[in-house]
Design a protein around this motif. Structure first.
Motif, PDB file in Angstrom:
ATOM      1  N   LEU A 280       2.076  13.645 -13.187  1.00 16.51           N
ATOM      2  CA  LEU A 280       2.474  12.475 -12.431  1.00 16.51           C
ATOM      3  C   LEU A 280       1.220  11.796 -11.905  1.00 16.51           C
ATOM      4  O   LEU A 280       0.200  12.455 -11.690  1.00 16.51           O
ATOM      5  CB  LEU A 280       3.373  12.829 -11.251  1.00 16.51           C
ATOM      6  CG  LEU A 280       4.842  13.146 -11.506  1.00 16.51           C
ATOM      7  CD1 LEU A 280       5.491  13.636 -10.213  1.00 16.51           C
ATOM      8  CD2 LEU A 280       5.575  11.930 -12.040  1.00 16.51           C
ATOM      9  N   ARG A 281       1.313  10.500 -11.683  1.00 12.05           N
ATOM     10  CA  ARG A 281       0.212   9.765 -11.082  1.00 12.05           C
ATOM     11  C   ARG A 281       0.730   9.008  -9.869  1.00 12.05           C
ATOM     12  O   ARG A 281       1.555   8.099  -9.998  1.00 12.05           O
ATOM     13  CB  ARG A 281      -0.421   8.791 -12.072  1.00 12.05           C
ATOM     14  CG  ARG A 281      -1.762   8.228 -11.596  1.00 12.05           C
ATOM     15  CD  ARG A 281      -2.327   7.213 -12.560  1.00 12.05           C
ATOM     16  NE  ARG A 281      -3.721   6.923 -12.282  1.00 12.05           N
ATOM     17  CZ  ARG A 281      -4.393   5.887 -12.788  1.00 12.05           C
ATOM     18  NH1 ARG A 281      -3.782   5.050 -13.619  1.00 12.05           N
ATOM     19  NH2 ARG A 281      -5.669   5.705 -12.478  1.00 12.05           N
ATOM     20  N   LEU A 282       0.254   9.388  -8.695  1.00 14.12           N
ATOM     21  CA  LEU A 282       0.647   8.733  -7.467  1.00 14.12           C
ATOM     22  C   LEU A 282      -0.284   7.562  -7.172  1.00 14.12           C
ATOM     23  O   LEU A 282      -1.465   7.595  -7.509  1.00 14.12           O
ATOM     24  CB  LEU A 282       0.613   9.709  -6.293  1.00 14.12           C
ATOM     25  CG  LEU A 282       1.443  10.988  -6.431  1.00 14.12           C
ATOM     26  CD1 LEU A 282       1.390  11.789  -5.142  1.00 14.12           C
ATOM     27  CD2 LEU A 282       2.880  10.672  -6.813  1.00 14.12           C
ATOM     28  N   PHE A 283       0.265   6.549  -6.518  1.00 14.79           N
ATOM     29  CA  PHE A 283      -0.490   5.357  -6.189  1.00 14.79           C
ATOM     30  C   PHE A 283      -0.285   5.022  -4.722  1.00 14.79           C
ATOM     31  O   PHE A 283       0.809   5.178  -4.183  1.00 14.79           O
ATOM     32  CB  PHE A 283      -0.033   4.190  -7.068  1.00 14.79           C
ATOM     33  CG  PHE A 283      -0.676   2.875  -6.729  1.00 14.79           C
ATOM     34  CD1 PHE A 283      -2.006   2.645  -7.019  1.00 14.79           C
ATOM     35  CD2 PHE A 283       0.056   1.859  -6.131  1.00 14.79           C
ATOM     36  CE1 PHE A 283      -2.608   1.430  -6.715  1.00 14.79           C
ATOM     37  CE2 PHE A 283      -0.528   0.646  -5.828  1.00 14.79           C
ATOM     38  CZ  PHE A 283      -1.866   0.432  -6.119  1.00 14.79           C
ATOM     39  N   CYS A 284      -1.343   4.570  -4.078  1.00 15.20           N
ATOM     40  CA  CYS A 284      -1.291   4.160  -2.678  1.00 15.20           C
ATOM     41  C   CYS A 284      -1.949   2.802  -2.544  1.00 15.20           C
ATOM     42  O   CYS A 284      -3.001   2.553  -3.139  1.00 15.20           O
ATOM     43  CB  CYS A 284      -2.014   5.185  -1.797  1.00 15.20           C
ATOM     44  SG  CYS A 284      -2.218   4.696  -0.071  1.00 15.20           S
ATOM     45  N   ALA A 285      -1.338   1.926  -1.749  1.00 11.88           N
ATOM     46  CA  ALA A 285      -1.895   0.597  -1.528  1.00 11.88           C
ATOM     47  C   ALA A 285      -1.754   0.202  -0.068  1.00 11.88           C
ATOM     48  O   ALA A 285      -0.736   0.478   0.565  1.00 11.88           O
ATOM     49  CB  ALA A 285      -1.205  -0.434  -2.414  1.00 11.88           C
ATOM     50  N   ALA A 286      -2.781  -0.445   0.465  1.00 15.03           N
ATOM     51  CA  ALA A 286      -2.760  -0.947   1.831  1.00 15.03           C
ATOM     52  C   ALA A 286      -2.209  -2.359   1.861  1.00 15.03           C
ATOM     53  O   ALA A 286      -2.521  -3.173   0.988  1.00 15.03           O
ATOM     54  CB  ALA A 286      -4.164  -0.927   2.422  1.00 15.03           C
ATOM     55  N   SER A 287      -1.392  -2.650   2.870  1.00 16.72           N
ATOM     56  CA  SER A 287      -0.804  -3.981   2.987  1.00 16.72           C
ATOM     57  C   SER A 287      -1.806  -5.021   3.461  1.00 16.72           C
ATOM     58  O   SER A 287      -1.628  -6.207   3.211  1.00 16.72           O
ATOM     59  CB  SER A 287       0.387  -3.945   3.947  1.00 16.72           C
ATOM     60  OG  SER A 287      -0.018  -3.528   5.239  1.00 16.72           O
ATOM     61  N   ASN A 288      -2.847  -4.575   4.148  1.00 22.78           N
ATOM     62  CA  ASN A 288      -3.874  -5.475   4.648  1.00 22.78           C
ATOM     63  C   ASN A 288      -4.804  -5.871   3.506  1.00 22.78           C
ATOM     64  O   ASN A 288      -5.503  -5.020   2.960  1.00 22.78           O
ATOM     65  CB  ASN A 288      -4.670  -4.797   5.765  1.00 22.78           C
ATOM     66  CG  ASN A 288      -5.588  -5.756   6.500  1.00 22.78           C
ATOM     67  OD1 ASN A 288      -6.000  -6.777   5.965  1.00 22.78           O
ATOM     68  ND2 ASN A 288      -5.923  -5.416   7.737  1.00 22.78           N
ATOM     69  N   PRO A 289      -4.851  -7.158   3.149  1.00 20.70           N
ATOM     70  CA  PRO A 289      -5.688  -7.580   2.010  1.00 20.70           C
ATOM     71  C   PRO A 289      -7.178  -7.414   2.247  1.00 20.70           C
ATOM     72  O   PRO A 289      -7.954  -7.425   1.292  1.00 20.70           O
ATOM     73  CB  PRO A 289      -5.304  -9.057   1.831  1.00 20.70           C
ATOM     74  CG  PRO A 289      -4.857  -9.497   3.187  1.00 20.70           C
ATOM     75  CD  PRO A 289      -4.138  -8.291   3.764  1.00 20.70           C
ATOM     76  N   THR A 290      -7.592  -7.263   3.512  1.00 19.82           N
ATOM     77  CA  THR A 290      -9.003  -7.083   3.824  1.00 19.82           C
ATOM     78  C   THR A 290      -9.378  -5.614   3.980  1.00 19.82           C
ATOM     79  O   THR A 290     -10.499  -5.306   4.371  1.00 19.82           O
ATOM     80  CB  THR A 290      -9.372  -7.834   5.113  1.00 19.82           C
ATOM     81  OG1 THR A 290      -8.650  -7.298   6.223  1.00 19.82           O
ATOM     82  CG2 THR A 290      -9.050  -9.314   4.974  1.00 19.82           C
ATOM     83  N   PHE A 291      -8.459  -4.718   3.673  1.00 16.29           N
ATOM     84  CA  PHE A 291      -8.692  -3.289   3.786  1.00 16.29           C
ATOM     85  C   PHE A 291      -9.916  -2.890   2.979  1.00 16.29           C
ATOM     86  O   PHE A 291      -9.993  -3.127   1.777  1.00 16.29           O
ATOM     87  CB  PHE A 291      -7.464  -2.531   3.286  1.00 16.29           C
ATOM     88  CG  PHE A 291      -7.562  -1.042   3.435  1.00 16.29           C
ATOM     89  CD1 PHE A 291      -7.224  -0.431   4.628  1.00 16.29           C
ATOM     90  CD2 PHE A 291      -7.983  -0.254   2.374  1.00 16.29           C
ATOM     91  CE1 PHE A 291      -7.297   0.942   4.768  1.00 16.29           C
ATOM     92  CE2 PHE A 291      -8.063   1.122   2.508  1.00 16.29           C
ATOM     93  CZ  PHE A 291      -7.723   1.715   3.714  1.00 16.29           C
ATOM     94  N   SER A 292     -10.877  -2.257   3.637  1.00 13.03           N
ATOM     95  CA  SER A 292     -12.111  -1.881   2.965  1.00 13.03           C
ATOM     96  C   SER A 292     -12.886  -0.889   3.819  1.00 13.03           C
ATOM     97  O   SER A 292     -12.675  -0.783   5.024  1.00 13.03           O
ATOM     98  CB  SER A 292     -12.967  -3.121   2.699  1.00 13.03           C
ATOM     99  OG  SER A 292     -14.143  -2.801   1.988  1.00 13.03           O
TER     100      SER A 292
END
Length: 124
Positions: free
Chosen positions: A18-30
């Motif tokens: 399986l491949r899990l994915f995570c994404a931040a809702s804040n477009p400036t996340f860095s």
């Protein structure tokens, strides 16, 4: 405020991937360290893998070393967990996390933001 969302969990058989994915809702996340944790029923939240910013350094729990690979995505605030040779003991809710540091962090207490979790179930 940074909001994280995980996806990619599911029901698989032992030995599958399986491949899990995570994404931040804040477009400036860095410039955050990021990591994966998991929690099985009746157990405490457990460290799985972590990656530094910008992604050169990684760390894995002994139980997943050699089977799981953590990586940062090409887009800001994204992260993957490639899980191979899955075992029934990998069954848990997997959580994405981010910390206001740049080094590798394995302690859940050091993380500032958490996703809602995605269920991974591995049948024997």
């Amino acid at each position: 405020q940074v909001h994280l969302v995980e996806s990619g969990g599911g029901l698989v058989q032992a030995g599958d991937s399986l491949r899990l994915f995570c994404a931040a809702s804040n477009p400036t996340f860095s410039r955050y360290a990021m990591g994966w944790f998991r929690q099985a029923p009746g157990k405490e939240r457990e460290f799985v893998a972590a990656v530094s910013w910008p992604g050169i350094s990684t760390r894995y729990a002994d139980s997943v070393k050699g089977r799981f690979t953590i990586s940062r995505g090409s887009a800001k605030g994204t992260m993957y967990l490639q899980m191979n040779s899955l075992k029934p003991e990998d069954t848990a809710v997997y959580y994405c996390a981010a910390a206001h540091v740049q080094g590798v962090v394995a302690d859940s207490r050091e993380y500032d933001y958490w996703g809602q979790g995605t269920q991974v179930t591995v049948s024997s």
